[in-house]
Motif scaffolding. Structure first.
Motif, PDB file in Angstrom:
ATOM      1  N   LEU A  63       0.813  -1.224   0.000  1.00 41.82           N
ATOM      2  CA  LEU A  63       0.000   0.000   0.000  1.00 41.82           C
ATOM      3  C   LEU A  63       0.844   1.271   0.000  1.00 41.82           C
ATOM      4  O   LEU A  63       0.306   2.366   0.138  1.00 41.82           O
ATOM      5  N   ARG A  64       2.144   1.157  -0.169  1.00 44.08           N
ATOM      6  CA  ARG A  64       3.018   2.326  -0.088  1.00 44.08           C
ATOM      7  C   ARG A  64       2.638   3.421  -1.084  1.00 44.08           C
ATOM      8  O   ARG A  64       2.555   4.584  -0.720  1.00 44.08           O
ATOM      9  N   LEU A  65       2.421   3.054  -2.324  1.00 49.83           N
ATOM     10  CA  LEU A  65       2.103   4.073  -3.325  1.00 49.83           C
ATOM     11  C   LEU A  65       0.751   4.726  -3.051  1.00 49.83           C
ATOM     12  O   LEU A  65       0.597   5.938  -3.234  1.00 49.83           O
ATOM     13  N   GLU A  66      -0.230   3.956  -2.587  1.00 47.27           N
ATOM     14  CA  GLU A  66      -1.541   4.513  -2.273  1.00 47.27           C
ATOM     15  C   GLU A  66      -1.441   5.506  -1.112  1.00 47.27           C
ATOM     16  O   GLU A  66      -2.069   6.566  -1.126  1.00 47.27           O
ATOM     17  N   VAL A  67      -0.635   5.167  -0.104  1.00 49.79           N
ATOM     18  CA  VAL A  67      -0.470   6.064   1.045  1.00 49.79           C
ATOM     19  C   VAL A  67       0.273   7.331   0.635  1.00 49.79           C
ATOM     20  O   VAL A  67      -0.102   8.441   1.026  1.00 49.79           O
ATOM     21  N   ILE A  68       1.300   7.200  -0.179  1.00 52.00           N
ATOM     22  CA  ILE A  68       2.028   8.379  -0.667  1.00 52.00           C
ATOM     23  C   ILE A  68       1.103   9.255  -1.500  1.00 52.00           C
ATOM     24  O   ILE A  68       1.080  10.482  -1.337  1.00 52.00           O
ATOM     25  N   ASP A  69       0.320   8.648  -2.386  1.00 52.09           N
ATOM     26  CA  ASP A  69      -0.629   9.428  -3.198  1.00 52.09           C
ATOM     27  C   ASP A  69      -1.657  10.130  -2.327  1.00 52.09           C
ATOM     28  O   ASP A  69      -2.026  11.279  -2.597  1.00 52.09           O
ATOM     29  N   SER A  70      -2.136   9.467  -1.282  1.00 49.28           N
ATOM     30  CA  SER A  70      -3.130  10.104  -0.408  1.00 49.28           C
ATOM     31  C   SER A  70      -2.531  11.327   0.272  1.00 49.28           C
ATOM     32  O   SER A  70      -3.197  12.358   0.415  1.00 49.28           O
ATOM     33  N   THR A  84      11.078   5.137   7.887  1.00 46.58           N
ATOM     34  CA  THR A  84      11.186   4.578   9.229  1.00 46.58           C
ATOM     35  C   THR A  84      12.600   4.707   9.785  1.00 46.58           C
ATOM     36  O   THR A  84      12.780   5.024  10.955  1.00 46.58           O
ATOM     37  N   ASP A  85      13.608   4.493   8.951  1.00 44.01           N
ATOM     38  CA  ASP A  85      14.981   4.453   9.446  1.00 44.01           C
ATOM     39  C   ASP A  85      15.518   5.795   9.918  1.00 44.01           C
ATOM     40  O   ASP A  85      16.232   5.866  10.903  1.00 44.01           O
ATOM     41  N   ASP A  86      15.161   6.892   9.235  1.00 42.12           N
ATOM     42  CA  ASP A  86      15.738   8.182   9.612  1.00 42.12           C
ATOM     43  C   ASP A  86      14.720   9.310   9.786  1.00 42.12           C
ATOM     44  O   ASP A  86      15.093  10.438  10.074  1.00 42.12           O
ATOM     45  N   GLY A  87      13.435   9.027   9.607  1.00 45.07           N
ATOM     46  CA  GLY A  87      12.405  10.038   9.800  1.00 45.07           C
ATOM     47  C   GLY A  87      12.298  11.065   8.696  1.00 45.07           C
ATOM     48  O   GLY A  87      11.579  12.049   8.826  1.00 45.07           O
ATOM     49  N   THR A  88      12.985  10.843   7.578  1.00 45.71           N
ATOM     50  CA  THR A  88      12.919  11.776   6.454  1.00 45.71           C
ATOM     51  C   THR A  88      11.514  11.796   5.874  1.00 45.71           C
ATOM     52  O   THR A  88      10.956  10.736   5.560  1.00 45.71           O
ATOM     53  N   PRO A  89      10.919  12.989   5.707  1.00 50.26           N
ATOM     54  CA  PRO A  89       9.602  13.068   5.084  1.00 50.26           C
ATOM     55  C   PRO A  89       9.647  12.607   3.626  1.00 50.26           C
ATOM     56  O   PRO A  89      10.529  13.020   2.871  1.00 50.26           O
ATOM     57  N   VAL A  90       8.712  11.762   3.246  1.00 50.41           N
ATOM     58  CA  VAL A  90       8.605  11.251   1.888  1.00 50.41           C
ATOM     59  C   VAL A  90       7.457  11.923   1.173  1.00 50.41           C
ATOM     60  O   VAL A  90       7.545  12.239  -0.016  1.00 50.41           O
ATOM     61  N   ALA A  91       6.358  12.145   1.864  1.00 50.08           N
ATOM     62  CA  ALA A  91       5.188  12.815   1.311  1.00 50.08           C
ATOM     63  C   ALA A  91       4.469  13.529   2.443  1.00 50.08           C
ATOM     64  O   ALA A  91       4.605  13.159   3.596  1.00 50.08           O
ATOM     65  N   GLY A  92       3.751  14.569   2.062  1.00 45.26           N
ATOM     66  CA  GLY A  92       3.043  15.362   3.063  1.00 45.26           C
ATOM     67  C   GLY A  92       3.606  16.762   3.121  1.00 45.26           C
ATOM     68  O   GLY A  92       4.440  17.161   2.308  1.00 45.26           O
ATOM     69  N   PRO A  93       3.161  17.537   4.096  1.00 43.21           N
ATOM     70  CA  PRO A  93       3.502  18.965   4.142  1.00 43.21           C
ATOM     71  C   PRO A  93       4.986  19.267   4.327  1.00 43.21           C
ATOM     72  O   PRO A  93       5.446  20.321   3.923  1.00 43.21           O
ATOM     73  N   GLU A  94       5.743  18.350   4.916  1.00 48.72           N
ATOM     74  CA  GLU A  94       7.164  18.616   5.152  1.00 48.72           C
ATOM     75  C   GLU A  94       8.079  18.036   4.095  1.00 48.72           C
ATOM     76  O   GLU A  94       9.288  18.242   4.117  1.00 48.72           O
TER      77      GLU A  94
END
Length: 97
Positions: A63-70, A84-94
């Motif tokens: 479900l990774r792509l669906e969550v990123i798209d959402s 998970t490993d370093d807390g880097t934002p992948v998608a979203g406001p940051e």
């Protein structure tokens, strides 16, 4: 984008910013659900809503792509997807687009 799709991810919803639009629930109902307050929450592996502010859950691999798209489509910009490993934002406001 391939690197993002293969790394472990976590997701959480900032209910203070949630508009209740429901795109996240449409994209990934296995991960997101509305509570009686009309706001979206993430669901743990047991299906229970994580209601603690900032509470995170692991994103299932399929479900990774669906969550990123959402997160990218969310009008309230309240969905945070992090590595998970370093807390880097992948998608979203940051996240940097």
């Amino acid at each position: 984008m391939i690197e993002v799709a293969t790394g472990q991810l976590q997701v959480w919803v900032d209910q203070d910013l949630c508009t209740g639009d429901g795109l996240c629930v449409q994209y990934a109902p296995e991960v997101f659900e509305f509570d009686i307050d009309g706001l979206a929450y993430v669901k743990g592996p047991d299906g229970e809503l994580v209601q603690a502010p900032g509470g995170r859950v692991e994103v299932p691999e399929h479900l990774r792509l669906e969550v990123i798209d959402s997160a990218k489509e969310c009008p309230g910009e309240c969905i945070h997807v992090l590595r998970t490993d370093d807390g880097t934002p992948v998608a979203g406001p940051e996240a940097e687009d």
